[in-house]
Design a protein around this motif. Sequence first.
Motif, PDB file in Angstrom:
ATOM      1  N   ALA A  63       0.830  -1.208   0.000  1.00 29.17           N
ATOM      2  CA  ALA A  63       0.000   0.000   0.000  1.00 29.17           C
ATOM      3  C   ALA A  63       0.866   1.261   0.000  1.00 29.17           C
ATOM      4  CB  ALA A  63      -0.949   0.000   1.198  1.00 29.17           C
ATOM      5  N   VAL A  64       1.913   1.269   0.823  1.00 31.11           N
ATOM      6  CA  VAL A  64       2.822   2.425   0.864  1.00 31.11           C
ATOM      7  C   VAL A  64       3.538   2.557  -0.475  1.00 31.11           C
ATOM      8  CG1 VAL A  64       4.909   3.372   1.926  1.00 31.11           C
ATOM      9  CG2 VAL A  64       3.110   2.406   3.366  1.00 31.11           C
ATOM     10  N   HIS A  65       4.008   1.446  -1.032  1.00 31.61           N
ATOM     11  CA  HIS A  65       4.698   1.488  -2.315  1.00 31.61           C
ATOM     12  C   HIS A  65       3.775   2.026  -3.414  1.00 31.61           C
ATOM     13  CE1 HIS A  65       6.622  -0.018  -6.007  1.00 31.61           C
ATOM     14  NE2 HIS A  65       7.726   0.267  -5.334  1.00 31.61           N
ATOM     15  N   ARG A  66       2.524   1.572  -3.429  1.00 30.98           N
ATOM     16  CA  ARG A  66       1.554   2.073  -4.421  1.00 30.98           C
ATOM     17  C   ARG A  66       1.320   3.570  -4.246  1.00 30.98           C
ATOM     18  NH1 ARG A  66      -1.155  -2.650  -3.196  1.00 30.98           N
ATOM     19  NH2 ARG A  66      -2.610  -1.520  -1.879  1.00 30.98           N
ATOM     20  N   ALA A  67       1.198   4.005  -2.996  1.00 30.41           N
ATOM     21  CA  ALA A  67       0.977   5.433  -2.736  1.00 30.41           C
ATOM     22  C   ALA A  67       2.174   6.265  -3.196  1.00 30.41           C
ATOM     23  CB  ALA A  67       0.703   5.660  -1.246  1.00 30.41           C
ATOM     24  N   VAL A  68       3.388   5.792  -2.898  1.00 23.84           N
ATOM     25  CA  VAL A  68       4.591   6.516  -3.341  1.00 23.84           C
ATOM     26  C   VAL A  68       4.660   6.541  -4.862  1.00 23.84           C
ATOM     27  CG1 VAL A  68       7.123   6.472  -3.335  1.00 23.84           C
ATOM     28  CG2 VAL A  68       5.852   6.174  -1.198  1.00 23.84           C
ATOM     29  N   THR A  69       4.342   5.428  -5.503  1.00 25.80           N
ATOM     30  CA  THR A  69       4.328   5.386  -6.968  1.00 25.80           C
ATOM     31  C   THR A  69       3.319   6.386  -7.522  1.00 25.80           C
ATOM     32  OG1 THR A  69       5.017   3.073  -6.978  1.00 25.80           O
ATOM     33  CG2 THR A  69       3.947   3.893  -8.974  1.00 25.80           C
ATOM     34  N   GLN A  70       2.160   6.471  -6.909  1.00 24.60           N
ATOM     35  CA  GLN A  70       1.146   7.430  -7.353  1.00 24.60           C
ATOM     36  C   GLN A  70       1.647   8.864  -7.170  1.00 24.60           C
ATOM     37  OE1 GLN A  70      -2.657   7.119  -5.423  1.00 24.60           O
ATOM     38  NE2 GLN A  70      -3.579   8.675  -6.720  1.00 24.60           N
ATOM     39  N   LEU A  71       2.311   9.141  -6.058  1.00 26.33           N
ATOM     40  CA  LEU A  71       2.862  10.478  -5.830  1.00 26.33           C
ATOM     41  C   LEU A  71       3.937  10.815  -6.865  1.00 26.33           C
ATOM     42  CD1 LEU A  71       3.113  10.337  -1.944  1.00 26.33           C
ATOM     43  CD2 LEU A  71       1.591  11.829  -3.273  1.00 26.33           C
ATOM     44  N   ASN A  73       4.090   9.441  -9.973  1.00 27.85           N
ATOM     45  CA  ASN A  73       3.399   9.581 -11.251  1.00 27.85           C
ATOM     46  C   ASN A  73       2.669  10.912 -11.394  1.00 27.85           C
ATOM     47  OD1 ASN A  73       4.321   7.096 -12.094  1.00 27.85           O
ATOM     48  ND2 ASN A  73       2.455   6.011 -11.504  1.00 27.85           N
ATOM     49  N   SER A  74       2.190  11.437 -10.268  1.00 26.31           N
ATOM     50  CA  SER A  74       1.502  12.732 -10.305  1.00 26.31           C
ATOM     51  C   SER A  74       2.495  13.898 -10.211  1.00 26.31           C
ATOM     52  CB  SER A  74       0.484  12.821  -9.168  1.00 26.31           C
ATOM     53  OG  SER A  74       1.150  12.894  -7.917  1.00 26.31           O
ATOM     54  N   ARG A  75       3.770  13.564 -10.121  1.00 24.36           N
ATOM     55  CA  ARG A  75       4.865  14.532 -10.016  1.00 24.36           C
ATOM     56  C   ARG A  75       4.807  15.368  -8.732  1.00 24.36           C
ATOM     57  NH1 ARG A  75       4.316  14.005 -15.605  1.00 24.36           N
ATOM     58  NH2 ARG A  75       6.273  13.736 -16.696  1.00 24.36           N
ATOM     59  N   GLU A  76       4.169  14.807  -7.702  1.00 27.28           N
ATOM     60  CA  GLU A  76       4.159  15.485  -6.409  1.00 27.28           C
ATOM     61  C   GLU A  76       5.481  15.291  -5.688  1.00 27.28           C
ATOM     62  OE1 GLU A  76       1.553  15.986  -2.329  1.00 27.28           O
ATOM     63  OE2 GLU A  76       0.724  14.808  -3.968  1.00 27.28           O
ATOM     64  N   ILE A  77       6.158  14.175  -5.964  1.00 22.86           N
ATOM     65  CA  ILE A  77       7.490  13.927  -5.438  1.00 22.86           C
ATOM     66  C   ILE A  77       8.376  13.483  -6.597  1.00 22.86           C
ATOM     67  CG2 ILE A  77       6.708  13.382  -3.097  1.00 22.86           C
ATOM     68  CD1 ILE A  77       7.028  10.414  -3.759  1.00 22.86           C
ATOM     69  N   PRO A 114      -1.107  -0.550  11.519  1.00 20.49           N
ATOM     70  CA  PRO A 114      -0.851   0.641  10.704  1.00 20.49           C
ATOM     71  C   PRO A 114      -2.124   1.411  10.397  1.00 20.49           C
ATOM     72  CG  PRO A 114      -0.744  -1.336   9.359  1.00 20.49           C
ATOM     73  CD  PRO A 114      -0.905  -1.789  10.792  1.00 20.49           C
ATOM     74  N   ALA A 115      -1.958   2.713  10.235  1.00 15.29           N
ATOM     75  CA  ALA A 115      -3.071   3.539   9.767  1.00 15.29           C
ATOM     76  C   ALA A 115      -3.149   3.396   8.257  1.00 15.29           C
ATOM     77  CB  ALA A 115      -2.822   5.002  10.162  1.00 15.29           C
ATOM     78  N   PRO A 116      -4.261   3.780   7.642  1.00 14.33           N
ATOM     79  CA  PRO A 116      -4.411   3.606   6.186  1.00 14.33           C
ATOM     80  C   PRO A 116      -3.356   4.386   5.406  1.00 14.33           C
ATOM     81  CG  PRO A 116      -6.513   4.143   7.217  1.00 14.33           C
ATOM     82  CD  PRO A 116      -5.450   4.317   8.273  1.00 14.33           C
ATOM     83  N   ALA A 117      -2.724   3.702   4.457  1.00 16.79           N
ATOM     84  CA  ALA A 117      -1.717   4.343   3.605  1.00 16.79           C
ATOM     85  C   ALA A 117      -2.358   5.294   2.614  1.00 16.79           C
ATOM     86  CB  ALA A 117      -0.896   3.298   2.871  1.00 16.79           C
ATOM     87  N   ALA A 118      -3.676   5.288   2.507  1.00 21.26           N
ATOM     88  CA  ALA A 118      -4.362   6.188   1.589  1.00 21.26           C
ATOM     89  C   ALA A 118      -4.068   7.645   1.924  1.00 21.26           C
ATOM     90  CB  ALA A 118      -5.870   5.943   1.622  1.00 21.26           C
ATOM     91  N   GLN A 119      -3.655   7.918   3.158  1.00 19.82           N
ATOM     92  CA  GLN A 119      -3.310   9.284   3.544  1.00 19.82           C
ATOM     93  C   GLN A 119      -2.133   9.812   2.750  1.00 19.82           C
ATOM     94  OE1 GLN A 119      -2.607   9.380   7.739  1.00 19.82           O
ATOM     95  NE2 GLN A 119      -4.483   8.299   8.211  1.00 19.82           N
ATOM     96  N   LEU A 120      -1.346   8.942   2.147  1.00 13.09           N
ATOM     97  CA  LEU A 120      -0.202   9.345   1.363  1.00 13.09           C
ATOM     98  C   LEU A 120      -0.590   9.813  -0.037  1.00 13.09           C
ATOM     99  CD1 LEU A 120       2.421   6.605   2.157  1.00 13.09           C
ATOM    100  CD2 LEU A 120       2.623   9.025   2.674  1.00 13.09           C
ATOM    101  N   GLN A 121      -1.774   9.471  -0.469  1.00 12.40           N
ATOM    102  CA  GLN A 121      -2.164   9.766  -1.836  1.00 12.40           C
ATOM    103  C   GLN A 121      -2.343  11.266  -2.046  1.00 12.40           C
ATOM    104  OE1 GLN A 121      -5.489   7.251  -2.661  1.00 12.40           O
ATOM    105  NE2 GLN A 121      -4.271   5.415  -2.489  1.00 12.40           N
ATOM    106  N   THR A 122      -2.354  11.632  -3.303  1.00  7.47           N
ATOM    107  CA  THR A 122      -2.475  13.042  -3.643  1.00  7.47           C
ATOM    108  C   THR A 122      -3.833  13.574  -3.218  1.00  7.47           C
ATOM    109  OG1 THR A 122      -3.252  12.478  -5.848  1.00  7.47           O
ATOM    110  CG2 THR A 122      -0.896  12.872  -5.585  1.00  7.47           C
ATOM    111  N   ASP A 123      -3.865  14.865  -2.926  1.00  8.31           N
ATOM    112  CA  ASP A 123      -5.122  15.510  -2.510  1.00  8.31           C
ATOM    113  C   ASP A 123      -6.021  15.764  -3.694  1.00  8.31           C
ATOM    114  OD1 ASP A 123      -4.360  15.518   0.118  1.00  8.31           O
ATOM    115  OD2 ASP A 123      -3.484  17.533   0.012  1.00  8.31           O
TER     116      ASP A 123
END
Length: 123
Positions: A63-71, A73-77, A114-123
């Motif tokens: 879940a964390v890896h997917r969230a980081v990948t999404q960040l 891909n969205s060029r947030e990081i 763990p708390a939900p990794a969805a918090q890492l996703q883009t706003d």
Amino acid sequence: MLCPAALIPDVTGIDVYQAAYRAARHQHTVFIGIERDTNRWNVKADTLTARPHPTLDDHTHHAVHRAVTQLINSREIRSDSLAGSVYFVLYGVTTEHRARQLAAALHAATRRPPAPAAQLQTD
């Protein structure tokens, strides 16, 4: 105990970073911090400072890896950001506020349960 975004330490500078890392290791807690890098922010988390070492279960790690990948891909990081099994670094976050949010979410993901990794996703 979870670390609220407002309390995530700014570990900019080698002396401050090393002192915070030593404190986390001494307190057997997960190291978490943000650091200023010219006009952007980096988020760093390291679970090796905690005892016992809180290795992420497969579901949480994915879940964390997917969230980081999404960040990424969205060029947030930046694309050289890392979601390893014990060490995480998110490079190039645009604002201190967002860096604190991401750091708090990473900290939450390293907790048991763990708390939900969805918090890492883009706003």
